[in-house]
Motif scaffolding. Structure first.
Motif, PDB file in Angstrom:
ATOM      1  N   THR A  87       0.801  -1.222   0.000  1.00  0.00           N
ATOM      2  CA  THR A  87       0.000   0.000   0.000  1.00  0.00           C
ATOM      3  C   THR A  87       0.833   1.270   0.000  1.00  0.00           C
ATOM      4  O   THR A  87       0.322   2.343  -0.328  1.00  0.00           O
ATOM      5  CB  THR A  87      -0.917   0.036   1.229  1.00  0.00           C
ATOM      6  OG1 THR A  87      -0.104   0.144   2.421  1.00  0.00           O
ATOM      7  CG2 THR A  87      -1.771  -1.222   1.311  1.00  0.00           C
ATOM      8  N   GLY A  88       2.100   1.167   0.418  1.00  0.00           N
ATOM      9  CA  GLY A  88       2.941   2.344   0.535  1.00  0.00           C
ATOM     10  C   GLY A  88       2.720   3.128   1.822  1.00  0.00           C
ATOM     11  O   GLY A  88       3.314   4.193   2.018  1.00  0.00           O
ATOM     12  N   GLU A  89       1.882   2.603   2.712  1.00  0.00           N
ATOM     13  CA  GLU A  89       1.594   3.281   3.976  1.00  0.00           C
ATOM     14  C   GLU A  89       2.602   2.877   5.048  1.00  0.00           C
ATOM     15  O   GLU A  89       3.058   1.731   5.090  1.00  0.00           O
ATOM     16  CB  GLU A  89       0.191   2.919   4.464  1.00  0.00           C
ATOM     17  CG  GLU A  89      -0.935   3.364   3.555  1.00  0.00           C
ATOM     18  CD  GLU A  89      -1.180   4.865   3.618  1.00  0.00           C
ATOM     19  OE1 GLU A  89      -0.691   5.512   4.560  1.00  0.00           O
ATOM     20  OE2 GLU A  89      -1.864   5.388   2.707  1.00  0.00           O
ATOM     21  N   VAL A  90       2.927   3.828   5.930  1.00  0.00           N
ATOM     22  CA  VAL A  90       3.711   3.519   7.121  1.00  0.00           C
ATOM     23  C   VAL A  90       2.762   2.976   8.174  1.00  0.00           C
ATOM     24  O   VAL A  90       1.728   3.581   8.474  1.00  0.00           O
ATOM     25  CB  VAL A  90       4.450   4.761   7.648  1.00  0.00           C
ATOM     26  CG1 VAL A  90       5.106   4.465   9.001  1.00  0.00           C
ATOM     27  CG2 VAL A  90       5.501   5.213   6.640  1.00  0.00           C
ATOM     28  N   GLU A  91       3.100   1.812   8.725  1.00  0.00           N
ATOM     29  CA  GLU A  91       2.277   1.188   9.755  1.00  0.00           C
ATOM     30  C   GLU A  91       3.051   1.107  11.065  1.00  0.00           C
ATOM     31  O   GLU A  91       4.272   0.957  11.061  1.00  0.00           O
ATOM     32  CB  GLU A  91       1.845  -0.217   9.317  1.00  0.00           C
ATOM     33  CG  GLU A  91       0.990  -0.217   8.060  1.00  0.00           C
ATOM     34  CD  GLU A  91       0.660  -1.613   7.562  1.00  0.00           C
ATOM     35  OE1 GLU A  91      -0.283  -1.735   6.756  1.00  0.00           O
ATOM     36  OE2 GLU A  91       1.341  -2.579   7.975  1.00  0.00           O
ATOM     37  N   THR A  92       2.325   1.200  12.156  1.00  0.00           N
ATOM     38  CA  THR A  92       2.933   1.111  13.484  1.00  0.00           C
ATOM     39  C   THR A  92       2.418  -0.132  14.190  1.00  0.00           C
ATOM     40  O   THR A  92       1.208  -0.368  14.241  1.00  0.00           O
ATOM     41  CB  THR A  92       2.583   2.357  14.323  1.00  0.00           C
ATOM     42  OG1 THR A  92       3.087   3.515  13.662  1.00  0.00           O
ATOM     43  CG2 THR A  92       3.210   2.263  15.710  1.00  0.00           C
ATOM     44  N   TYR A  93       3.348  -0.920  14.707  1.00  0.00           N
ATOM     45  CA  TYR A  93       3.001  -2.128  15.450  1.00  0.00           C
ATOM     46  C   TYR A  93       3.571  -2.013  16.857  1.00  0.00           C
ATOM     47  O   TYR A  93       4.786  -2.097  17.048  1.00  0.00           O
ATOM     48  CB  TYR A  93       3.547  -3.377  14.750  1.00  0.00           C
ATOM     49  CG  TYR A  93       2.901  -3.634  13.410  1.00  0.00           C
ATOM     50  CD1 TYR A  93       1.727  -4.370  13.326  1.00  0.00           C
ATOM     51  CD2 TYR A  93       3.444  -3.100  12.252  1.00  0.00           C
ATOM     52  CE1 TYR A  93       1.107  -4.595  12.098  1.00  0.00           C
ATOM     53  CE2 TYR A  93       2.837  -3.310  11.014  1.00  0.00           C
ATOM     54  CZ  TYR A  93       1.673  -4.053  10.949  1.00  0.00           C
ATOM     55  OH  TYR A  93       1.063  -4.253   9.732  1.00  0.00           O
TER      56      TYR A  93
ATOM     57  N   ASP B  99      11.217   6.280  -8.856  1.00  0.00           N
ATOM     58  CA  ASP B  99       9.788   5.986  -8.761  1.00  0.00           C
ATOM     59  C   ASP B  99       9.214   6.724  -7.550  1.00  0.00           C
ATOM     60  O   ASP B  99       9.602   6.450  -6.412  1.00  0.00           O
ATOM     61  CB  ASP B  99       9.589   4.481  -8.619  1.00  0.00           C
ATOM     62  CG  ASP B  99       8.128   4.069  -8.647  1.00  0.00           C
ATOM     63  OD1 ASP B  99       7.250   4.951  -8.649  1.00  0.00           O
ATOM     64  OD2 ASP B  99       7.865   2.849  -8.660  1.00  0.00           O
ATOM     65  N   LYS B 100       8.314   7.649  -7.782  1.00  0.00           N
ATOM     66  CA  LYS B 100       7.710   8.425  -6.696  1.00  0.00           C
ATOM     67  C   LYS B 100       6.312   7.920  -6.334  1.00  0.00           C
ATOM     68  O   LYS B 100       5.605   8.547  -5.549  1.00  0.00           O
ATOM     69  CB  LYS B 100       7.614   9.903  -7.104  1.00  0.00           C
ATOM     70  CG  LYS B 100       8.901  10.519  -7.622  1.00  0.00           C
ATOM     71  CD  LYS B 100      10.005  10.530  -6.576  1.00  0.00           C
ATOM     72  CE  LYS B 100      11.268  11.214  -7.134  1.00  0.00           C
ATOM     73  NZ  LYS B 100      12.388  11.204  -6.154  1.00  0.00           N
ATOM     74  N   SER B 101       5.927   6.791  -6.910  1.00  0.00           N
ATOM     75  CA  SER B 101       4.583   6.267  -6.662  1.00  0.00           C
ATOM     76  C   SER B 101       4.490   5.672  -5.256  1.00  0.00           C
ATOM     77  O   SER B 101       5.486   5.560  -4.539  1.00  0.00           O
ATOM     78  CB  SER B 101       4.215   5.225  -7.712  1.00  0.00           C
ATOM     79  OG  SER B 101       5.063   4.095  -7.611  1.00  0.00           O
ATOM     80  N   LYS B 102       3.311   5.255  -4.901  1.00  0.00           N
ATOM     81  CA  LYS B 102       3.061   4.782  -3.540  1.00  0.00           C
ATOM     82  C   LYS B 102       2.944   3.261  -3.454  1.00  0.00           C
ATOM     83  O   LYS B 102       3.561   2.626  -2.596  1.00  0.00           O
ATOM     84  CB  LYS B 102       1.781   5.434  -3.011  1.00  0.00           C
ATOM     85  CG  LYS B 102       1.545   5.242  -1.530  1.00  0.00           C
ATOM     86  CD  LYS B 102       0.366   6.086  -1.067  1.00  0.00           C
ATOM     87  CE  LYS B 102       0.197   5.991   0.442  1.00  0.00           C
ATOM     88  NZ  LYS B 102      -0.931   6.823   0.932  1.00  0.00           N
ATOM     89  N   ILE B 103       2.190   2.666  -4.354  1.00  0.00           N
ATOM     90  CA  ILE B 103       1.875   1.238  -4.256  1.00  0.00           C
ATOM     91  C   ILE B 103       2.989   0.389  -4.871  1.00  0.00           C
ATOM     92  O   ILE B 103       3.445   0.661  -5.983  1.00  0.00           O
ATOM     93  CB  ILE B 103       0.537   0.952  -4.957  1.00  0.00           C
ATOM     94  CG1 ILE B 103      -0.587   1.716  -4.249  1.00  0.00           C
ATOM     95  CG2 ILE B 103       0.238  -0.545  -4.983  1.00  0.00           C
ATOM     96  CD1 ILE B 103      -1.920   1.649  -4.956  1.00  0.00           C
ATOM     97  N   TYR B 104       3.438  -0.593  -4.133  1.00  0.00           N
ATOM     98  CA  TYR B 104       4.479  -1.533  -4.575  1.00  0.00           C
ATOM     99  C   TYR B 104       5.701  -0.814  -5.144  1.00  0.00           C
ATOM    100  O   TYR B 104       6.210  -1.175  -6.204  1.00  0.00           O
ATOM    101  CB  TYR B 104       3.924  -2.524  -5.609  1.00  0.00           C
ATOM    102  CG  TYR B 104       3.414  -3.802  -4.982  1.00  0.00           C
ATOM    103  CD1 TYR B 104       4.286  -4.696  -4.373  1.00  0.00           C
ATOM    104  CD2 TYR B 104       2.060  -4.112  -4.991  1.00  0.00           C
ATOM    105  CE1 TYR B 104       3.827  -5.861  -3.789  1.00  0.00           C
ATOM    106  CE2 TYR B 104       1.581  -5.282  -4.403  1.00  0.00           C
ATOM    107  CZ  TYR B 104       2.484  -6.153  -3.804  1.00  0.00           C
ATOM    108  OH  TYR B 104       2.029  -7.313  -3.217  1.00  0.00           O
ATOM    109  N   ASN B 105       6.178   0.171  -4.406  1.00  0.00           N
ATOM    110  CA  ASN B 105       7.345   0.936  -4.863  1.00  0.00           C
ATOM    111  C   ASN B 105       8.618   0.224  -4.391  1.00  0.00           C
ATOM    112  O   ASN B 105       9.200   0.568  -3.369  1.00  0.00           O
ATOM    113  CB  ASN B 105       7.280   2.369  -4.326  1.00  0.00           C
ATOM    114  CG  ASN B 105       8.331   3.261  -4.958  1.00  0.00           C
ATOM    115  OD1 ASN B 105       9.345   2.789  -5.471  1.00  0.00           O
ATOM    116  ND2 ASN B 105       8.101   4.565  -4.911  1.00  0.00           N
TER     117      ASN B 105
END
Length: 539
Positions: free
Chosen positions: A179-185, A468-474
């Motif tokens: 997704t290109g998102e930063v996740e916190t665990y 590549d400046k995209s978000k998904i599967y970068n």
């Protein structure tokens, strides 16, 4: 997303830790940047050491002494004894969960001799030992319902520090590659099982592209200490043109090393550092070097070494039943890593490390073949149990907001870096100069030249951003962050190698070819203070 035990990495060490933490009653979550079955554990072909005595007389004490001798004086004997004494039980446990070991005629686990061993001690499954162990562990995790999240790339650890001397772990921030998102665990305890850093040597390594030292780099940034980073083991027999590993089991079965003249020039079953240097010396003389297993016969090769035959045919276009196999030594295993205590815990409370990313001080200056799979089982079990027990008494608060924001800012900032310089070209350059000047043979001048080059690259990193400046599967973004971790660790390796003014095990200084016990029978320790690298020697 809170758990009791968060495990970063799903190779053998991470999966063993997950199983044992789960069985200790903890809520376990595993995150991994690739998929478990692609981990480096699958490349361990030769076997796992245990003094079972199924193929000849052996003892735990002999295993201990072989390990200490190979380590060249800087292994911790207490840790080595724990490793070797636990080995028979570790293999019995693997057998009990379904690892399909090769068997003798009387149905005992088959064993073979690897380099540096005084007896046939390595329990094996043809020449797919690591792969079969890994798949069995993965199946076990799935059957237990352990949560495994794939394509999550570790960025940083979350630490809480009410007082600097009382820093404790709180979880980790990761990049969801999909997704290109930063996740916190958030988690009460964290186990780092991210593997080694031999991919710094780029094409001159047996390792997968994922062995970039991410967990080690994140650990030192978080306040953990690293030790013995200058010790990198070169496997004597990789295919000449591809660096694909040809297992030590081929020599254990009776394979010969030959130069261009057809001469045997070394003891094929000496410790790896000695054999790798002997091969390198021949190559420096202008000789080609070959592994010869033709005399073992087709039936034996197909039964005991099927993978080696397939790899040689596929990558070198030779059939070892009839042809010599062209080989060279390449970077294979990193002895250094995150410093841990006898409980596998780092300097940061609740942060544990296990496997190749950790330094339990059992390998010292040169790992004994067959001990890496053993280490991840023995200490993986301990780390899982200890992290679960720590989590049961964890009563502190976790506030990850500021560190999550900082990580988000980092990812967004990296995308704004220019790409005037191709970091892939720099990655290849680092691999070449490390192999030539910080590899099997080193000297002060060459090491300092490489260090100067690395520090220049550090200054240029803002001009090497991902195209590549995209978000998904970068994946371009992920590979750039991996590159940053490798550059960070490269400096540490070189500082340690320059500081160790002697030769010891895998660290061979051609300008100082002798060991110096008076000054250097000790571990190099590195850490950061206010982002400044610090180094020292400690026993």
């Amino acid at each position: 997303m809170r758990s009791d035990v968060l495990i970063i990495g799903a190779g053998g060490a991470g999966l063993v830790a997950a199983i044992n933490a789960h069985e200790s009653g903890a809520k376990v979550r595993v995150i991994t940047k690739e998929y478990p079955t692609r981990s480096q554990t699958s490349m361990a072909q030769g076997g796992i050491n245990a003094a079972l005595g199924n193929a000849g007389e052996d003892s735990v004490e002999a295993h201990v002494q072989n390990t200490l001798k190979s380590a060249h004086g800087i292994a911790n004997e207490e840790a080595v004894r724990l490793l070797c004494e636990s080995a028979p039980d570790a293999v019995e446990w693997l057998d009990s969960i379904g690892v399909c070991f090769s068997r003798t005629k009387d149905a005992k686990i088959a064993q073979r001799t690897l380099g540096g061993a005084s007896a046939p001690r390595a329990c094996y499954a043809q020449d797919y030992t690591g792969l079969k162990i890994l798949h069995t562990l993965y199946d076990r995790c799935l059957s237990l319902g352990i949560e495994i999240l794939n394509e999550r790339y570790l960025l940083n650890f979350i630490t809480q520090a009410p007082e600097k001397a009382d820093t404790y772990i709180g979880g980790a921030t990761v990049l969801n590659i999909r997704t290109g998102e930063v996740e916190t665990y958030e988690s009460a305890s964290v186990i780092v099982a991210t593997g080694g850093y031999a991919r710094i040597y780029d094409k001159h390594s047996t390792n997968s592209t994922g062995s970039t030292g991410d967990g080690i780099a994140a650990a030192i940034r978080a306040g953990a200490r690293l030790s013995d980073m200058e010790f990198v083991q070169f496997h004597p027999t990789a295919l000449k043109n591809s660096s694909i590993l040809i297992s030590e089991s081929a020599r254990g079965a009776g394979g010969f090393l030959l130069n261009s003249k057809g001469e045997r020039f070394t003891n094929e079953l000496a410790p790896r550092d000695e054999v790798a240097r002997a091969i390198n010396d021949e190559i420096q003389k202008g000789e080609d070097v070959f592994l010869d297993i033709r005399h073992l016969g087709e039936e034996f090769i197909d039964e005991e070494l099927p993978q080696e035959r397939k790899l040689a045919k596929l990558y070198e276009n030779v059939d070892p039943v009839y042809d010599l196999i062209p080989i060279k030594p390449v970077a294979h295993y990193t002895m250094g890593g995150i410093e841990v205590d006898k409980n596998s815990q780092t300097k940061i409370k609740g942060l544990y490390a296990v496997g190749e990313c950790a330094n339990h001080k059992v390998h010292g200056a040169n790992r004994l073949g067959g001990n890496s799979l053993l280490e991840l089982i023995v200490f993986g079990r301990e780390a899982g149990k200890n992290a679960a027990e720590y989590a049961k008494t964890f009563d502190k608060s976790i506030d990850a907001s500021s560190q999550t924001q900082s990580t988000n800012n980092f990812v967004m900032g990296v995308k704004h870096f220019t790409n005037e310089i191709d970091f892939y070209e720099k990655r290849s350059l680092i691999g070449n100069i490390f192999y030539n000047n910080a590899g099997i043979s080193r000297d002060e001048m060459g090491l300092k030249e490489v260090l100067e080059a690395i520090r220049q690259i550090q200054r240029e990193v803002p001009f090497m951003g991902p195209k590549d400046k995209s978000k998904i599967y970068n994946t371009n973004l992920v590979e750039f962050i991996e590159f940053g971790n490798m550059v960070e660790l490269s400096e540490i390796i070189l500082v340690c190698a320059i500081s160790r003014n002697e030769s010891r095990g895998a660290h061979f200084r051609s300008d100082i070819p002798k060991e110096n016990d008076m000054a250097y029978k000790a571990h190099t320790i590195t850490w950061k203070e206010d982002s400044v690298l610090c180094a020292d020697f400690m026993e």
